[in-house]
Scaffold this motif. Structure first.
Motif, PDB file in Angstrom:
ATOM      1  N   UNK A   1       0.828  -1.198   0.000  1.00 27.28           N
ATOM      2  CA  UNK A   1       0.000   0.000   0.000  1.00 27.28           C
ATOM      3  C   UNK A   1       0.864   1.250   0.000  1.00 27.28           C
ATOM      4  N   UNK A   2       0.286   2.335  -0.514  1.00 27.03           N
ATOM      5  CA  UNK A   2       0.931   3.631  -0.517  1.00 27.03           C
ATOM      6  C   UNK A   2      -0.100   4.648  -0.028  1.00 27.03           C
ATOM      7  N   UNK A   3       0.081   5.124   1.196  1.00 34.24           N
ATOM      8  CA  UNK A   3      -0.748   6.178   1.739  1.00 34.24           C
ATOM      9  C   UNK A   3      -0.247   7.499   1.181  1.00 34.24           C
ATOM     10  N   UNK A   4      -1.130   8.416   0.768  1.00 34.45           N
ATOM     11  CA  UNK A   4      -0.667   9.685   0.205  1.00 34.45           C
ATOM     12  C   UNK A   4       0.337  10.386   1.113  1.00 34.45           C
ATOM     13  N   UNK A   5       1.479  10.743   0.551  1.00 34.14           N
ATOM     14  CA  UNK A   5       2.498  11.448   1.306  1.00 34.14           C
ATOM     15  C   UNK A   5       3.394  10.562   2.151  1.00 34.14           C
TER      16      UNK A   5
ATOM     17  N   UNK B   1       5.647   6.628   2.676  1.00 29.88           N
ATOM     18  CA  UNK B   1       6.373   5.589   1.977  1.00 29.88           C
ATOM     19  C   UNK B   1       5.498   4.356   1.784  1.00 29.88           C
ATOM     20  N   UNK B   2       5.848   3.566   0.804  1.00 33.79           N
ATOM     21  CA  UNK B   2       5.118   2.319   0.556  1.00 33.79           C
ATOM     22  C   UNK B   2       5.450   1.291   1.633  1.00 33.79           C
ATOM     23  N   UNK B   3       4.491   0.428   1.878  1.00 35.60           N
ATOM     24  CA  UNK B   3       4.663  -0.639   2.865  1.00 35.60           C
ATOM     25  C   UNK B   3       4.238  -1.954   2.217  1.00 35.60           C
ATOM     26  N   UNK B   4       5.034  -2.998   2.421  1.00 35.22           N
ATOM     27  CA  UNK B   4       4.745  -4.318   1.870  1.00 35.22           C
ATOM     28  C   UNK B   4       4.880  -5.365   2.965  1.00 35.22           C
ATOM     29  N   UNK B   5       4.201  -6.467   2.801  1.00 39.46           N
ATOM     30  CA  UNK B   5       4.309  -7.549   3.759  1.00 39.46           C
ATOM     31  C   UNK B   5       3.743  -8.839   3.196  1.00 39.46           C
ATOM     32  N   UNK B   6       4.163  -9.980   3.768  1.00 39.94           N
ATOM     33  CA  UNK B   6       3.654 -11.272   3.314  1.00 39.94           C
ATOM     34  C   UNK B   6       3.756 -12.285   4.441  1.00 39.94           C
TER      35      UNK B   6
ATOM     36  N   UNK C   1     -15.902  -2.447   1.750  1.00 39.98           N
ATOM     37  CA  UNK C   1     -15.371  -2.642   3.092  1.00 39.98           C
ATOM     38  C   UNK C   1     -14.219  -1.678   3.334  1.00 39.98           C
ATOM     39  N   UNK C   2     -13.194  -2.120   4.060  1.00 39.66           N
ATOM     40  CA  UNK C   2     -12.043  -1.253   4.256  1.00 39.66           C
ATOM     41  C   UNK C   2     -10.776  -2.075   4.389  1.00 39.66           C
ATOM     42  N   UNK C   3      -9.638  -1.412   4.248  1.00 37.32           N
ATOM     43  CA  UNK C   3      -8.352  -2.068   4.420  1.00 37.32           C
ATOM     44  C   UNK C   3      -7.301  -1.011   4.738  1.00 37.32           C
ATOM     45  N   UNK C   4      -6.187  -1.447   5.323  1.00 34.74           N
ATOM     46  CA  UNK C   4      -5.124  -0.500   5.609  1.00 34.74           C
ATOM     47  C   UNK C   4      -4.230  -0.930   6.748  1.00 34.74           C
ATOM     48  N   UNK C   5      -3.330  -0.033   7.095  1.00 32.86           N
ATOM     49  CA  UNK C   5      -2.290  -0.284   8.082  1.00 32.86           C
ATOM     50  C   UNK C   5      -2.799  -0.013   9.504  1.00 32.86           C
ATOM     51  N   UNK C   6      -2.506  -0.949  10.400  1.00 34.44           N
ATOM     52  CA  UNK C   6      -2.869  -0.760  11.811  1.00 34.44           C
ATOM     53  C   UNK C   6      -1.605  -0.818  12.663  1.00 34.44           C
ATOM     54  N   UNK C   7      -1.328   0.296  13.350  1.00 27.12           N
ATOM     55  CA  UNK C   7      -0.173   0.392  14.272  1.00 27.12           C
ATOM     56  C   UNK C   7       1.158   0.077  13.599  1.00 27.12           C
ATOM     57  N   UNK C   8       1.417   0.760  12.497  1.00 29.71           N
ATOM     58  CA  UNK C   8       2.702   0.546  11.838  1.00 29.71           C
ATOM     59  C   UNK C   8       3.803   1.274  12.603  1.00 29.71           C
ATOM     60  N   UNK C   9       4.924   0.607  12.886  1.00 27.54           N
ATOM     61  CA  UNK C   9       5.968   1.231  13.717  1.00 27.54           C
ATOM     62  C   UNK C   9       6.630   2.443  13.070  1.00 27.54           C
ATOM     63  N   UNK C  10       6.661   2.509  11.731  1.00 30.84           N
ATOM     64  CA  UNK C  10       7.265   3.663  11.054  1.00 30.84           C
ATOM     65  C   UNK C  10       6.281   4.818  10.963  1.00 30.84           C
TER      66      UNK C  10
END
Length: 336
Positions: free
Chosen positions: A20-24, A26-31, A274-283
Motif C-alpha cells: 500500500x501507498x498512503x498519500x504522502x 512511503x510504501x509498505x509491503x508484507x507477506x 469494506x475497508x483495508x489498511x495499516x494498523x499500528x505501523x511502527x514507522x
C-alpha cells in the motif's frame, strides 16, 4: 521500480501479501503464509469485507520466506459484467422504493469485466503515479481473493485518542463548473450526519469539521473532514467498525440498505465497500484505514472484475447513475 516486484513475487510464491501507498507516505509491503493471518484487527494490514457479519482479517507485518501451496480463490468471482438492462431495471425498482421512503438511501453498484496482461507491479506503479493523492493498495488472502485499487476515501486515521475520518459523497465531473445539485448535497449530508452521530454517541471531544471538494480521477466529490479526540475508554477500532460500511458505500439506514443491495445486485461484493489498511505501523506511528473503492478483483486467470457504484436517492435518474458508474470505473480502466 524493483521494490514493486514484491507483489508479483509474493503472488508467484503462493503467499498472503499486501502492498500500500498512503498519500504522502512511503510504501509498505508484507507477506505471510495463510496460517499466520489473524482474525480480527491486529498489528498489520487489516482487511474487512463489505458484509458487516464477515470477519476482519489481518496480515501481520513482516516478509515470509519460501513458498506455500496456495491457489487463488475464484469462489464468488463475478465472471460476467452487469448488463445495462439489468442495472436500469433494478436501479429503477430501488428509486421507486426511495420515492416512497425519501429519508432513505441505497448505494447500488455494478461490475465491469476485462482481462489484463499487466503485472501487479505495473498496475500498482501506474496507480501510484497517476493518482498521487489516492490510497493505492493491493492484497490477497484465501478468504478474500486478490484485490487492487486506488481509493480517495479515508475511513479512519488514528493514534492513541486522536481520530480523523471523512464524509465523502456526491459526484460530478471534475472538469464541470457550476453548483452542486440538491441531490448531491443531500447524499453528502446523510453521510456527514451519520459520522456526527457516531462521534457524538462516543462522547468525542474537540470535534472539528472542514467542508470542501476532492478530485478523484475524472470525478470530484463533496467532502467533510472530521477530527476529534476520543475518550480514554473508547477505542478507535470500535469507531471504525461502527462506521463501516458508511452510507457512502451502503446507504441509510444501513441494514435496510444492505438488504436492498443483496436483493438487487447480481453478485456478492466481497471486499468492495469494506475497508483495508495499516494498523499500528511502527514507522508511520499511526493507523490508517481506507474504504475499499475504485477497486477490482483479479482471479487466477488474470480476469478483472471492476466494481463501481453510486448513491441512489428519490430524485435519482437511472441513466445518469449508470453514466456515473462509467466515469468512476475509468480510474482502473485507464491503467489496464
Amino acid at each position: 521500480m524493483a521494490e514493486y516486484r514484491f507483489l508479483d513475487d509474493a503472488r508467484w510464491r503462493g503467499l498472503c501479501f499486501f502492498g500500500c501507498r498512503i498519500p504522502g507516505e512511503k510504501m509498505v509491503f508484507g507477506s505471510c503464509p495463510s496460517r499466520d493471518c489473524i482474525e480480527g484487527i491486529a498489528d498489520g494490514f487489516v482487511i474487512k469485507p463489505f458484509d458487516p457479519q464477515a470477519p476482519v482479517i489481518t496480515i501481520p507485518f513482516g516478509e515470509a520466506e519460501g513458498k506455500e501451496t496456495y491457489h487463488e480463490e475464484n469462489t464468488d468471482f463475478p465472471y460476467y459484467p452487469t448488463a445495462k438492462a439489468f442495472y436500469m431495471k433494478h436501479a429503477g425498482i430501488i428509486i421507486d422504493y426511495l420515492r416512497e421512503n425519501p429519508e432513505k438511501k441505497v448505494v447500488y453498484s455494478r461490475v465491469l469485466t476485462c482481462e489484463t496482461r499487466k503485472s501487479l507491479t505495473d498496475i500498482f506503479e501506474t496507480l501510484c503515479r497517476t493518482y498521487p493523492m489516492a490510497y493505492v493498495f493491493c492484497f490477497r488472502t484465501p478468504q478474500t481473493g486478490l484485490w487492487i485499487g486506488a481509493s480517495p476515501e479515508l475511513l479512519g486515521e488514528f493514534s492513541k485518542q486522536s481520530f480523523k475520518t471523512v464524509a465523502l459523497a456526491g459526484t460530478m465531473l471534475a472538469a464541470r463548473g457550476g453548483k452542486w445539485s440538491d441531490k448531491n448535497k443531500r447524499e453528502q449530508k446523510i453521510v456527514a450526519d451519520y459520522i456526527r452521530n457516531i462521534l457524538s454517541t462516543a462522547e468525542a471531544k474537540h470535534i472539528y469539521e472542514k467542508d470542501g471538494e476532492k478530485i478523484a480521477g475524472p470525478v470530484k466529490h463533496l467532502i467533510t473532514e472530521f477530527s476529534a479526540t476520543l475518550p480514554d475508554d473508547v477505542k478507535a477500532e470500535t469507531i471504525i467498525e461502527q462506521l463501516s460500511p458508511t452510507p457512502a458505500l451502503s446507504g441509510y439506514p444501513q441494514y435496510e440498505a444492505i438488504e436492498m443491495i443483496v436483493e438487487h445486485e447480481a453478485y456478492r461484493r466481497g471486499c468492495y465497500g469494506g475497508f483495508c489498511g495499516i494498523h499500528n505501523h511502527p514507522v508511520y506511528g499511526k493507523s490508517c484505514l481506507w474504504v475499499n473503492l475504485r477497486s477490482m478483483r483479479i482471479n487466477a486467470s488474470n480476469q478483472c472484475a471492476i466494481y463501481s457504484g453510486g448513491g441512489l436517492m428519490p430524485d435519482s435518474e437511472a441513466e445518469e447513475e449508470w453514466l456515473e458508474t462509467e466515469r468512476k470505473a475509468t480510474t482502473l480502466l485507464s491503467v489496464l
